[in-house]
Design an enzyme around this catalytic site. Structure first.
Site, PDB file in Angstrom:
ATOM      1  N   LEU D  76       0.803  -1.218   0.000  1.00  0.00           N
ATOM      2  CA  LEU D  76       0.000   0.000   0.000  1.00  0.00           C
ATOM      3  C   LEU D  76       0.838   1.271   0.000  1.00  0.00           C
ATOM      4  O   LEU D  76       0.311   2.373   0.154  1.00  0.00           O
ATOM      5  CB  LEU D  76      -0.980  -0.032   1.177  1.00  0.00           C
ATOM      6  CG  LEU D  76      -1.884  -1.282   1.184  1.00  0.00           C
ATOM      7  CD1 LEU D  76      -2.766  -1.311   2.413  1.00  0.00           C
ATOM      8  CD2 LEU D  76      -2.737  -1.369  -0.075  1.00  0.00           C
ATOM      9  N   CYS D  77       2.144   1.137  -0.193  1.00  0.00           N
ATOM     10  CA  CYS D  77       3.020   2.306  -0.294  1.00  0.00           C
ATOM     11  C   CYS D  77       2.832   3.016  -1.635  1.00  0.00           C
ATOM     12  O   CYS D  77       2.694   2.367  -2.667  1.00  0.00           O
ATOM     13  CB  CYS D  77       4.483   1.881  -0.185  1.00  0.00           C
ATOM     14  SG  CYS D  77       5.108   1.826   1.493  1.00  0.00           S
ATOM     15  N   HIS D  78       2.883   4.336  -1.576  1.00  0.00           N
ATOM     16  CA  HIS D  78       2.856   5.129  -2.797  1.00  0.00           C
ATOM     17  C   HIS D  78       4.238   5.124  -3.451  1.00  0.00           C
ATOM     18  O   HIS D  78       5.238   5.180  -2.741  1.00  0.00           O
ATOM     19  CB  HIS D  78       2.498   6.584  -2.476  1.00  0.00           C
ATOM     20  CG  HIS D  78       1.136   6.761  -1.888  1.00  0.00           C
ATOM     21  ND1 HIS D  78       0.880   6.523  -0.556  1.00  0.00           N
ATOM     22  CD2 HIS D  78      -0.038   7.132  -2.437  1.00  0.00           C
ATOM     23  CE1 HIS D  78      -0.409   6.751  -0.319  1.00  0.00           C
ATOM     24  NE2 HIS D  78      -0.997   7.110  -1.439  1.00  0.00           N
ATOM     25  N   MET D 114       8.867   4.401   5.289  1.00  0.00           N
ATOM     26  CA  MET D 114       9.010   3.026   4.810  1.00  0.00           C
ATOM     27  C   MET D 114      10.264   2.866   3.950  1.00  0.00           C
ATOM     28  O   MET D 114      10.906   1.811   3.960  1.00  0.00           O
ATOM     29  CB  MET D 114       7.775   2.593   4.010  1.00  0.00           C
ATOM     30  CG  MET D 114       6.488   2.515   4.821  1.00  0.00           C
ATOM     31  SD  MET D 114       6.644   1.667   6.425  1.00  0.00           S
ATOM     32  CE  MET D 114       7.181   0.046   5.909  1.00  0.00           C
ATOM     33  N   GLU D 115      10.617   3.910   3.224  1.00  0.00           N
ATOM     34  CA  GLU D 115      11.827   3.851   2.409  1.00  0.00           C
ATOM     35  C   GLU D 115      13.067   3.735   3.308  1.00  0.00           C
ATOM     36  O   GLU D 115      13.996   2.980   2.998  1.00  0.00           O
ATOM     37  CB  GLU D 115      11.917   5.104   1.519  1.00  0.00           C
ATOM     38  CG  GLU D 115      11.028   5.067   0.293  1.00  0.00           C
ATOM     39  CD  GLU D 115       9.534   5.190   0.587  1.00  0.00           C
ATOM     40  OE1 GLU D 115       9.161   5.545   1.729  1.00  0.00           O
ATOM     41  OE2 GLU D 115       8.726   4.930  -0.325  1.00  0.00           O
ATOM     42  N   ASP D 129      23.683 -12.112   4.207  1.00  0.00           N
ATOM     43  CA  ASP D 129      23.978 -12.958   3.042  1.00  0.00           C
ATOM     44  C   ASP D 129      25.479 -13.161   2.862  1.00  0.00           C
ATOM     45  O   ASP D 129      25.934 -14.278   2.611  1.00  0.00           O
ATOM     46  CB  ASP D 129      23.382 -12.321   1.785  1.00  0.00           C
ATOM     47  CG  ASP D 129      23.662 -13.146   0.534  1.00  0.00           C
ATOM     48  OD1 ASP D 129      23.408 -14.362   0.567  1.00  0.00           O
ATOM     49  OD2 ASP D 129      24.121 -12.589  -0.472  1.00  0.00           O
TER      50      ASP D 129
END
Lengths: 161, 161, 161, 161, 161, 161
Positions: D76-78, D114-115, D129
């Site tokens: 739901l992120c723009h 969020m970014e 990793d």
């Protein structure tokens, strides 16, 4: 219909058309489409939406994410910073059909019709994917633009069908 | 239709189903769908395909690339190493309709129906995109699986319509 | 711990390590992590899962899709044809914590630990995103590999904590 | 905490919320998180950063690229045109822990928390990793938003811990 | 050169060619290319590689990730599960030129020449990006396949230049 | 050339530079590059463009789509809402060379040189891919920026060669 295909230049070569001089305005695209399935499949989707096995909820998320991938998928689409995407599903038990309606919005230089249509297509495909183990014969129909607002061409509405 | 939705576990939670124990076999999916447009729009596409402004050629490329994006778009699809994708378009001047048929193949553990269907959807959407400046009322219909080969469920063909 | 970092060659340059000579075996990775939130936020998520506003259902889909994007995100990861992804969420009301557990599987030449861990991270981030309007102070913790099966290094389990 | 979850409408359906009417302002998000490893693993990372086998340098690049994939990963992120991303790593030899701090900025209609968080997660996953061949027991903790600037909700800072 | 373009069918339509009947063999592609810059720019890159501002290290990561995106970028390429990617850079101070060499490998049904070439292109573009603030006149040249192993066509080597 | 590499901070760490304070202006980047092939290969491409087997048409679409993927491929590039992309190919029969020229535009805070260069690289790679079955020895050369407009640094043109 005097205007030509804007996605080709005078020599017939494809290009991403120049929208740099267009104004940044609020633009809305609304599209819909439906998937028809066997009555038993429809009943399974319907019960799942209320209880568990939420086909519709997953299709909605896929549709919203699909809208964001439009410029990746459609070669000549401009990348667009979407400001809103909503996706609704209406279940018609008599016709055992699910109709998906998507609304996309931006404040930008070009329209969001393709984003709304892509959301619908991905939403319907996701329903197909989740139900195909029980019903491969489902069909998707009447996928079309319903309405468009904003930009130089103004407000457009599909004819009632 | 005794089998349930495989994309949900016993608690109704979505998952990407386990195909690890399935055999790697040749699998084929064939899907089709059509877009109907105004006669003038159809005439423009038809002349472009022969001369310049090649709507069909671009839609074919987009459809092939779309097939490769299926697992990105459809949440529960497995990533699949496609071994073949072909996309054909048939132009019906009487109905001013273009039918897109896509064939996807793999040698793998799960089917490629969704890849064929996604190719068709992206192919049709690309036609819409390139013609929408002259015709917003185009409609996409009859998008469905035609045939499926390979895997435990064997050969399946859609009923003639 | 006598083995060095395999992602660097003798000169210290990064590379995607050669797995071409490894056997194709069934490989499983299981990872988990948790997000802790305010009691009120937890209550909202919990009620939504049962009724509407299904935060958990959406996070599960995002986690599954995230697993498929691992090789895009982690520079030296091999692209892997996943054969199974499952994602579960456990709600601990006393600690107002949600624990995400993801299992990834493949039949391939290299392990799927990163796919399981990426699924967990994207699942937790999605919960954060959907709840952040009411609670920006949520914290994600204890994200780790629980278990690994398959390949030359065999079975590995995290120590109990 | 009187405000509800904005990512759901009145019927509890997920949507990408409408930010079209919000002002374009400068927005900043700062997030952090840490990964704890065995002392020997930490020593290998630390020496590599100075000399060769640059784990930290690669994790930084992955984190920056991860920030750009946020809208692809979080349903739901723009999509947001980021104007700046910086990622720093602090090595704590006593705790054999690496802390990743990411700052994301935009001039836009919605925030970039969020970014920043996605950058941190991808940065930590990349360290995992590259070190997993020698240490599978590494754990990622305390991933959280530190600070947020811009937009209607104004300045927010995490409590000191 | 008796063979025609395999990417087109008998009607001249593009398709992703059928490799389903080909054997899974080890396949290797090696490509190279170079970027020439002003002497001052070269000196800055060279010092950075040894100390800080590691242009080469970042270009290597971008090249490896680029190899994984080949099927996304090149319309008719098959998605390929790469088993190895290595990228090396050689600095020629006399010519103030950096040569990038990439090796891609798979165990699969089709070759990895395009993956090696894409890695080189993305590696060179990344160098250009990081140096362009001081030198816009850099030029990329001699990007070509060096060697190809595996598959029905066997071993191929470029002529010495 | 007094200015340093902007993609590194004072400590030599890579970052996506802050463009938040830059003005949104119209920015144009024009790049070119060429691919040289055997005369027979050139003849096949040339005849295909006019009749069937449209290598050039497909390369153009790939180049336009490649421009949109620039920020995905080049680690420190900002995501940019492109407002225009055009790609042209010039066939030089005497030199059996195809030159690709790409123009990218945006109204934004940072330049689009990389988008133009990426379009050229992907366009040339696509030609290579489609012709490689008959000619593996093709070489790509002289890939460079031709012109740049907009932004603080103003108008720049490559020296004539």
């Amino acid at each position: 219909m005097t205007q030509g295909f804007t996605h080709f230049d005078a020599d017939g070569q494809a290009h991403m058309v120049d929208v740099g001089a267009k104004a940044e305005t609020r633009r809305i695209g609304i599209a819909e489409g439906r998937i028809t399935m066997a009555p038993e499949t429809f009943a399974m989707v319907q019960s799942g939406s209320a209880k568990k096995g939420d086909v519709i909820g997953i299709a909605r998320i896929a549709a919203i994410q699909g809208a964001k991938r439009t410029a990746d998928l459609i070669p000549l689409c401009h990348p667009i910073p979407l400001t809103r995407v909503t996706v609704d599903f209406a279940l018609d038990a008599a016709a055992h059909t699910i109709t998906c309606t998507a609304t996309a919005e931006t404040v930008g230089r070009t329209g969001v019709e393709m984003e709304a249509l892509t959301a619908v297509q991905v939403g319907l495909l996701t329903i197909y994917d989740m139900c195909k183990a029980v019903d491969r014969g489902m069909t998707m129909d009447s996928i079309r633009l319903l309405e468009k607002q904003g930009g130089k061409s103004g407000h457009w509405r599909a004819d009632a069908t």
